[in-house]
Design an enzyme around this catalytic site. Structure first.
Site, PDB file in Angstrom:
ATOM      1  N   THR A  41       7.542   5.032   2.834  1.00 34.19           N
ATOM      2  CA  THR A  41       6.202   5.357   3.296  1.00 34.19           C
ATOM      3  C   THR A  41       5.214   5.247   2.162  1.00 34.19           C
ATOM      4  OG1 THR A  41       6.973   6.914   4.951  1.00 34.19           O
ATOM      5  CG2 THR A  41       4.785   7.295   4.130  1.00 34.19           C
ATOM      6  N   ASP A  57       0.578   4.356   6.004  1.00 35.97           N
ATOM      7  CA  ASP A  57       1.033   3.088   6.586  1.00 35.97           C
ATOM      8  C   ASP A  57       1.688   3.436   7.922  1.00 35.97           C
ATOM      9  OD1 ASP A  57       4.376   2.324   5.900  1.00 35.97           O
ATOM     10  OD2 ASP A  57       3.442   4.240   5.370  1.00 35.97           O
ATOM     11  N   ARG A  59       5.006   2.068   9.038  1.00 32.72           N
ATOM     12  CA  ARG A  59       6.375   1.552   9.193  1.00 32.72           C
ATOM     13  C   ARG A  59       7.377   2.692   9.115  1.00 32.72           C
ATOM     14  NH1 ARG A  59       8.595  -3.208   5.368  1.00 32.72           N
ATOM     15  NH2 ARG A  59       7.337  -4.452   6.773  1.00 32.72           N
ATOM     16  N   LYS A  73       1.875   8.506  11.205  1.00 30.95           N
ATOM     17  CA  LYS A  73       2.318   9.404  10.145  1.00 30.95           C
ATOM     18  C   LYS A  73       1.285  10.461   9.814  1.00 30.95           C
ATOM     19  CE  LYS A  73       5.174   5.799   8.253  1.00 30.95           C
ATOM     20  NZ  LYS A  73       5.715   5.100   7.121  1.00 30.95           N
ATOM     21  N   GLY A  87       9.181  11.087   4.027  1.00 33.43           N
ATOM     22  CA  GLY A  87      10.509  11.679   3.948  1.00 33.43           C
ATOM     23  C   GLY A  87      11.222  11.473   5.268  1.00 33.43           C
ATOM     24  N   SER A 169       7.563   6.356  -0.926  1.00 36.98           N
ATOM     25  CA  SER A 169       8.124   5.321  -1.802  1.00 36.98           C
ATOM     26  C   SER A 169       7.038   4.402  -2.341  1.00 36.98           C
ATOM     27  CB  SER A 169       9.166   4.506  -1.045  1.00 36.98           C
ATOM     28  OG  SER A 169       8.602   4.006   0.145  1.00 36.98           O
ATOM     29  N   ASP A 206       5.635  -2.378  -1.590  1.00 38.04           N
ATOM     30  CA  ASP A 206       6.795  -1.523  -1.388  1.00 38.04           C
ATOM     31  C   ASP A 206       7.510  -1.968  -0.125  1.00 38.04           C
ATOM     32  OD1 ASP A 206       7.290   1.721  -0.018  1.00 38.04           O
ATOM     33  OD2 ASP A 206       8.578   0.669  -1.445  1.00 38.04           O
ATOM     34  N   SER A 209       7.312   0.344   3.033  1.00 31.91           N
ATOM     35  CA  SER A 209       6.051   0.557   3.742  1.00 31.91           C
ATOM     36  C   SER A 209       5.597  -0.769   4.295  1.00 31.91           C
ATOM     37  CB  SER A 209       4.973   1.077   2.798  1.00 31.91           C
ATOM     38  OG  SER A 209       5.459   2.141   2.042  1.00 31.91           O
TER      39      SER A 209
END
Lengths: 274, 237
Positions: A41, A57, A59, A73, A87, A169, A206, A209
């Site tokens: 994330t 994001d 995903r 999110k 998480g 992340s 990343d 994400s």
């Protein structure tokens, strides 16, 4: 099909740490430690002139597979407080729902608008008592009578109060954008641009994400939840022949028709009375 | 992806340098501002000196969550205690409460704490409550990973009856020395001075701190010399 008679283990109250002992034992015997599935994330928040802006994001991943290309999110906590979660998806969802309902009851009891520090204290003590096993890393932001607030909450229960925060992340990619671009008293447009740039940095750099950018702008006057504010990953390939499959594409091997009327008896009942 | 990101999921800890020094009329507390998650600096401007009562403050080190929760709980309890007692709590009472929580939960907590403040009975006092829950009253004490580099320095530099300015200078110098040598300490230096007149918070940003290394004189960077130098040789075969 044989019917298995499954005996479910007795549920004691509280958290069951039995599997932790099993995992430790397996590792000691030379096995690999069990991996658990988390959302990679990028979530961010910043304080600007008139309030706070939260970004995330969209995903959700299950290991290496994208489970949901457009999940939400940014969770609702109160009309003036929102919370981004990174998480384990189940943990962030459950903990934000719990705080949201506690705050609603608190609002009825006090007759006042909820404060961000209230949500922060409830989250902090819940996460601390679960010793980090509730894997929720949150960016909590809102505007209340005492002003705009932004907090970063970590799974072990510690919190940081900051003018700008990133988690997940993709947090390093997003933090690099914030550290170079943030200044005090940003305007609304500058703030939204900076937040979406930070989320895009996470989306493109990343692997955990991706997909779209969600934004939430909270001010004294109200909030604006901008779902899919930016969609930098459109689906560009469209199959010429289209995606509908007419009858005849799949070979039918056998047909069985079971009229349900024979299995179900319809009784006329009395109308429900008050 | 999960395994090599292990450091990102490491618990939030405060590498830290914290220090408290007693001077003639009160105490000076000092701390750095770095909070780390593994090797990533999660917060470069954290405030590790938290208020417990009007006249007693706490320096926190070790696990961020543990130290925050302990300070929250003691602050809450002291609020009630002050109302019931009818006068401000003494520094010793505060330190004993911190010690009690720390000692009784020693297997579950990882927090190195320093309690310091001023009360009208003892004047300024400093109590160290390290891991394990010992309580020791001392004229000065340090904690955190950066404290290792300060024992010798403080033994030599501390003296009895410092003035307020001397004590604060000592604290700032000590924290900046530790920051120079300890990777887990960094950011800015925050100090809190507590005496009979009240509490004063100070903030020393990087450029205000003494540096303990020589700046390298600016010269021509390799990129500049490439751009301004002769064109590279071209093989025309």
């Amino acid at each position: 099909m044989a019917k298995a008679d499954v005996k479910l283990p007795q549920m004691q109250s509280g958290f069951d740490f039995g599997l932790c002992r099993r995992n430790d034992m397996l590792v000691k015997q030379g096995g690999k430690p069990a991996k658990f599935l988390k959302t990679g994330t990028t979530i961010v928040g910043l304080v600007y002139k008139d309030g706070v802006i939260l970004g995330a994001d969209t995903r959700a991943t299950e290991g290496e597979i994208v489970a949901d290309k457009n999940c939400e999110k940014i969770h609702y906590i109160a009309p003036n407080i929102y919370c981004c979660g990174a998480g384990t998806a189940a943990d962030t969802e459950a903990v934000t729902d719990m705080v949201s309902s506690q705050l609603e009851l608190h609002r009825y009891a006090t007759g006042r608008e909820s404060r961000v520090v209230t949500a922060l204290t409830i989250l902090k003590s819940h996460l601390f008592s679960y010793k980090g096993y509730v894997s929720a890393a949150l960016v909590l932001g809102g505007v209340d009578i005492t002003g705009p607030h932004l907090h970063a909450v970590y799974p072990h229960g510690s919190t940081d109060t900051l003018p700008f925060a990133t988690m997940g992340s993709g947090s390093l990619a997003a933090m690099s954008i914030f550290e170079s671009g943030y200044k005090e008293d940003l305007t609304r447009e500058e703030g939204m641009e900076l937040v979406s740039a930070a989320i895009c940095a996470g989306i493109f750099n990343d692997l955990g994400s991706g997909s779209n950018v969600d934004l939430c702008v909270i001010t004294k006057g109200g909030k604006e939840y901008l779902r899919n504010y930016k969609k930098p990953n459109p689906r560009t390939y469209i199959r010429e022949k289209g995606y509908s499959f007419a009858k005849g594409h799949t070979q039918v091997l056998s047909t069985t028709i079971v009229p349900l009327k024979d299995k179900v008896t319809i009784i006329e009942g009395e109308a429900m009375e008050e | 992806m999960e395994n090599d990101m292990g450091w990102m999921n490491a618990p939030h800890s405060m590498g830290t340098t914290i220090i408290a020094v007693q001077y003639k009329d009160g105490v000076v507390l000092g701390a750095d501002s770095r909070t780390t998650t593994g090797v990533y600096v999660a917060n470069r401007a954290s405030d590790k000196i938290t208020q417990l009562t009007d006249n007693v403050y706490l320096c926190r080190s070790g696990s961020a969550a543990d130290s925050q929760i302990v300070s929250d709980y003691v602050r809450y309890f002291l609020h009630q205690h002050t109302i019931q007692l009818g006068r401000p709590a003494t520094v010793k009472t505060v330190a004993k409460l911190i010690r009690e929580l720390s000692y009784q939960n020693k297997s579950n907590l990882e927090a190195g704490l320093i309690v310091a403040g001023w009360d009208k009975y003892e004047g300024g006092s400093v109590y160290g409550v390290p891991l394990g829950g010992t309580m020791l009253q001392l004229p000065f004490t340090t904690g955190g990973s950066g404290s290792a580099y300060l024992y010798g320095f403080l033994d030599q530099a501390w003296k009895d009856s410092l003035t307020k300015e001397e004590a604060e200078d000592l604290v700032v110098k000590a924290v900046s020395l530790a920051i120079a040598r300890d990777g887990a300490s960094g950011g800015v230096v925050r100090t809190v001075i507590i005496n009979s007149e009240g509490v004063k918070r100070n903030f020393y940003a990087g450029d205000k701190l003494p540096t303990w290394y020589e700046e390298i004189a600016p010269g021509i960077s390799p990129l500049e010399s490439l751009l301004s130098g002769p064109a590279p040789m071209v093989d025309t075969r």
